[in-house]
Every structure is written in structure tokens, then in C-alpha cells.
Design a protein around this motif. Structure first.
Motif, PDB file in Angstrom:
ATOM      1  N   TYR A  21     -59.632  70.866 -37.253  1.00  0.00           N
ATOM      2  CA  TYR A  21     -60.164  69.452 -37.583  1.00  0.00           C
ATOM      3  C   TYR A  21     -61.655  69.225 -36.616  1.00  0.00           C
ATOM      4  O   TYR A  21     -62.701  69.240 -37.346  1.00  0.00           O
ATOM      5  N   TYR A  22     -61.272  69.481 -35.232  1.00  0.00           N
ATOM      6  CA  TYR A  22     -62.310  69.259 -34.561  1.00  0.00           C
ATOM      7  C   TYR A  22     -63.509  70.454 -34.479  1.00  0.00           C
ATOM      8  O   TYR A  22     -64.661  70.004 -34.183  1.00  0.00           O
ATOM      9  N   LYS A  23     -63.187  71.541 -34.887  1.00  0.00           N
ATOM     10  CA  LYS A  23     -64.128  72.672 -35.051  1.00  0.00           C
ATOM     11  C   LYS A  23     -64.985  72.450 -36.194  1.00  0.00           C
ATOM     12  O   LYS A  23     -66.103  72.748 -35.962  1.00  0.00           O
ATOM     13  N   TYR A  24     -64.514  71.977 -37.198  1.00  0.00           N
ATOM     14  CA  TYR A  24     -65.233  71.861 -38.495  1.00  0.00           C
ATOM     15  C   TYR A  24     -65.959  70.241 -38.083  1.00  0.00           C
ATOM     16  O   TYR A  24     -67.320  70.354 -38.619  1.00  0.00           O
ATOM     17  N   LYS A  25     -65.294  69.459 -37.590  1.00  0.00           N
ATOM     18  CA  LYS A  25     -66.195  67.848 -37.488  1.00  0.00           C
ATOM     19  C   LYS A  25     -67.163  67.928 -36.489  1.00  0.00           C
ATOM     20  O   LYS A  25     -68.322  67.305 -36.218  1.00  0.00           O
ATOM     21  N   ALA A  26     -66.947  68.675 -35.087  1.00  0.00           N
ATOM     22  CA  ALA A  26     -67.623  68.541 -34.043  1.00  0.00           C
ATOM     23  C   ALA A  26     -68.107  69.889 -33.184  1.00  0.00           C
ATOM     24  O   ALA A  26     -68.847  69.627 -32.277  1.00  0.00           O
ATOM     25  N   GLY A  27     -67.456  70.895 -33.785  1.00  0.00           N
ATOM     26  CA  GLY A  27     -67.808  72.191 -33.156  1.00  0.00           C
ATOM     27  C   GLY A  27     -66.653  72.712 -32.266  1.00  0.00           C
ATOM     28  O   GLY A  27     -65.991  72.233 -31.955  1.00  0.00           O
ATOM     29  N   ILE A  28     -66.902  74.248 -32.175  1.00  0.00           N
ATOM     30  CA  ILE A  28     -66.082  74.887 -31.349  1.00  0.00           C
ATOM     31  C   ILE A  28     -65.623  74.521 -30.147  1.00  0.00           C
ATOM     32  O   ILE A  28     -64.602  74.330 -29.610  1.00  0.00           O
ATOM     33  N   ARG A  29     -66.759  74.146 -29.152  1.00  0.00           N
ATOM     34  CA  ARG A  29     -66.620  73.683 -27.874  1.00  0.00           C
ATOM     35  C   ARG A  29     -65.851  72.378 -27.822  1.00  0.00           C
ATOM     36  O   ARG A  29     -64.927  72.217 -26.833  1.00  0.00           O
ATOM     37  N   VAL A  30     -66.036  71.578 -28.674  1.00  0.00           N
ATOM     38  CA  VAL A  30     -65.272  70.130 -28.366  1.00  0.00           C
ATOM     39  C   VAL A  30     -63.817  70.386 -28.878  1.00  0.00           C
ATOM     40  O   VAL A  30     -62.995  69.760 -28.451  1.00  0.00           O
ATOM     41  N   ALA A  31     -63.484  71.423 -29.747  1.00  0.00           N
ATOM     42  CA  ALA A  31     -62.177  71.435 -30.292  1.00  0.00           C
ATOM     43  C   ALA A  31     -61.356  72.241 -29.241  1.00  0.00           C
ATOM     44  O   ALA A  31     -60.398  71.791 -28.860  1.00  0.00           O
ATOM     45  N   ARG A  32     -62.089  73.169 -28.389  1.00  0.00           N
ATOM     46  CA  ARG A  32     -61.436  74.106 -27.447  1.00  0.00           C
ATOM     47  C   ARG A  32     -61.336  72.995 -26.189  1.00  0.00           C
ATOM     48  O   ARG A  32     -60.246  73.172 -25.674  1.00  0.00           O
ATOM     49  N   LYS A  33     -62.301  72.237 -26.010  1.00  0.00           N
ATOM     50  CA  LYS A  33     -62.058  71.250 -24.720  1.00  0.00           C
ATOM     51  C   LYS A  33     -60.897  70.315 -25.047  1.00  0.00           C
ATOM     52  O   LYS A  33     -59.944  69.910 -24.087  1.00  0.00           O
ATOM     53  N   LEU A  34     -60.703  69.796 -26.214  1.00  0.00           N
ATOM     54  CA  LEU A  34     -59.607  68.739 -26.481  1.00  0.00           C
ATOM     55  C   LEU A  34     -58.195  69.569 -26.555  1.00  0.00           C
ATOM     56  O   LEU A  34     -57.324  69.051 -25.957  1.00  0.00           O
ATOM     57  N   VAL A  35     -58.287  70.806 -27.145  1.00  0.00           N
ATOM     58  CA  VAL A  35     -56.903  71.559 -27.120  1.00  0.00           C
ATOM     59  C   VAL A  35     -56.596  71.864 -25.932  1.00  0.00           C
ATOM     60  O   VAL A  35     -55.355  71.756 -25.524  1.00  0.00           O
ATOM     61  N   ASN A  36     -57.527  72.450 -24.944  1.00  0.00           N
ATOM     62  CA  ASN A  36     -57.198  72.680 -23.542  1.00  0.00           C
ATOM     63  C   ASN A  36     -56.697  71.535 -22.769  1.00  0.00           C
ATOM     64  O   ASN A  36     -56.096  71.624 -21.937  1.00  0.00           O
ATOM     65  N   GLY A  37     -57.290  70.481 -23.042  1.00  0.00           N
ATOM     66  CA  GLY A  37     -56.880  69.170 -22.441  1.00  0.00           C
ATOM     67  C   GLY A  37     -55.358  68.607 -22.516  1.00  0.00           C
ATOM     68  O   GLY A  37     -54.528  68.364 -21.804  1.00  0.00           O
ATOM     69  N   ILE A  38     -55.057  69.010 -23.846  1.00  0.00           N
ATOM     70  CA  ILE A  38     -53.873  68.544 -24.172  1.00  0.00           C
ATOM     71  C   ILE A  38     -52.801  69.512 -23.637  1.00  0.00           C
ATOM     72  O   ILE A  38     -51.723  69.343 -22.747  1.00  0.00           O
ATOM     73  N   LEU A  39     -53.147  70.987 -23.722  1.00  0.00           N
ATOM     74  CA  LEU A  39     -52.344  71.842 -22.892  1.00  0.00           C
ATOM     75  C   LEU A  39     -52.089  71.619 -21.539  1.00  0.00           C
ATOM     76  O   LEU A  39     -51.038  71.677 -20.879  1.00  0.00           O
ATOM     77  N   ASP A  40     -53.179  71.211 -20.686  1.00  0.00           N
ATOM     78  CA  ASP A  40     -53.542  71.097 -19.525  1.00  0.00           C
ATOM     79  C   ASP A  40     -52.452  69.703 -18.975  1.00  0.00           C
ATOM     80  O   ASP A  40     -51.569  69.901 -17.969  1.00  0.00           O
ATOM     81  N   GLU A  41     -52.659  69.037 -19.902  1.00  0.00           N
ATOM     82  CA  GLU A  41     -51.746  67.634 -19.789  1.00  0.00           C
ATOM     83  C   GLU A  41     -50.206  67.740 -19.734  1.00  0.00           C
ATOM     84  O   GLU A  41     -49.273  67.287 -18.884  1.00  0.00           O
TER      85      GLU A  41
END
Length: 104
Positions: A21-41
Motif C-alpha cells: 500500500y505505502y509503496k504505491y501511495k508514498a514510494g518504496i523508501r517510505v514503505a520500507r521505513k514503516l515496515v522496518n519500524g514495525i519490525l524493530d518495535e
């Protein structure tokens, strides 16, 4: 007490959906940063498995579900102390109707 964090297939699928969803809406960098943040949490649970609050909407389940919040997502998990494991069961977008959480 150090436990191992495992992600269920359902939770992994939700994480993949968030990424797409975020890759399509905001770009791959934003999508990666969000998913990595969830994983880190979720990795915080290894050292402190009971830091999350109890998820009241899932009180009817056998397991005692807890959650951590990262941005607008709840990382829903339960702790198996006997096997020294933490199972992340769901990544729920809190902007949705909370009743949808029960479908996991």
C-alpha cells in the motif's frame, strides 16, 4: 527473560499488505521505513515481553493478547512462556473499525 519473536503467516501477510500500500501511495523508501519500524518495535519484546497492554477486544481468546503501538499500527502478540516464544499474530491499522480485529 529473553524470548524469541515469531511472526504468524497472518501477521506477515498484513505486513506485506502495508508495504504494498505505502509503496504505491508514498514510494518504496517510505514503505520500507514503516515496515522496518514495525519490525524493530516488535524486537523490543525479546527482552520485555509484557510491556504491551492487554488487548481488551480479544479477551474471549484462550491466549492473553497484548499489543505495542507503532505510529498508527497495533502489533498484536501473545507470549508462550513455556516454550520461550512470542507470537506476533496481527498488525492492525488503528484507523479501521476495531471490530475487524476479531477476524484474525
Amino acid at each position: 527473560m529473553e524470548l524469541e519473536v515469531y511472526w504468524t503467516q497472518f501477521a506477515e501477510d498484513k505486513l506485506a499488505d502495508i508495504f504494498e500500500y505505502y509503496k504505491y501511495k508514498a514510494g518504496i523508501r517510505v514503505a520500507r521505513k514503516l515496515v522496518n519500524g514495525i519490525l524493530d518495535e516488535s524486537l523490543k519484546l525479546e527482552k520485555s515481553p509484557f510491556i504491551g497492554q492487554k488487548e481488551e477486544l480479544l479477551n474471549d481468546r484462550i491466549q492473553e493478547y497484548r499489543y505495542l503501538v507503532y505510529k498508527s499500527y497495533k502489533i498484536i502478540y501473545w507470549v508462550d512462556e513455556i516454550n520461550k516464544m512470542i507470537f506476533v499474530s496481527h498488525v492492525f491499522d488503528t484507523r479501521q473499525n476495531p471490530v475487524k480485529m476479531k477476524k484474525m
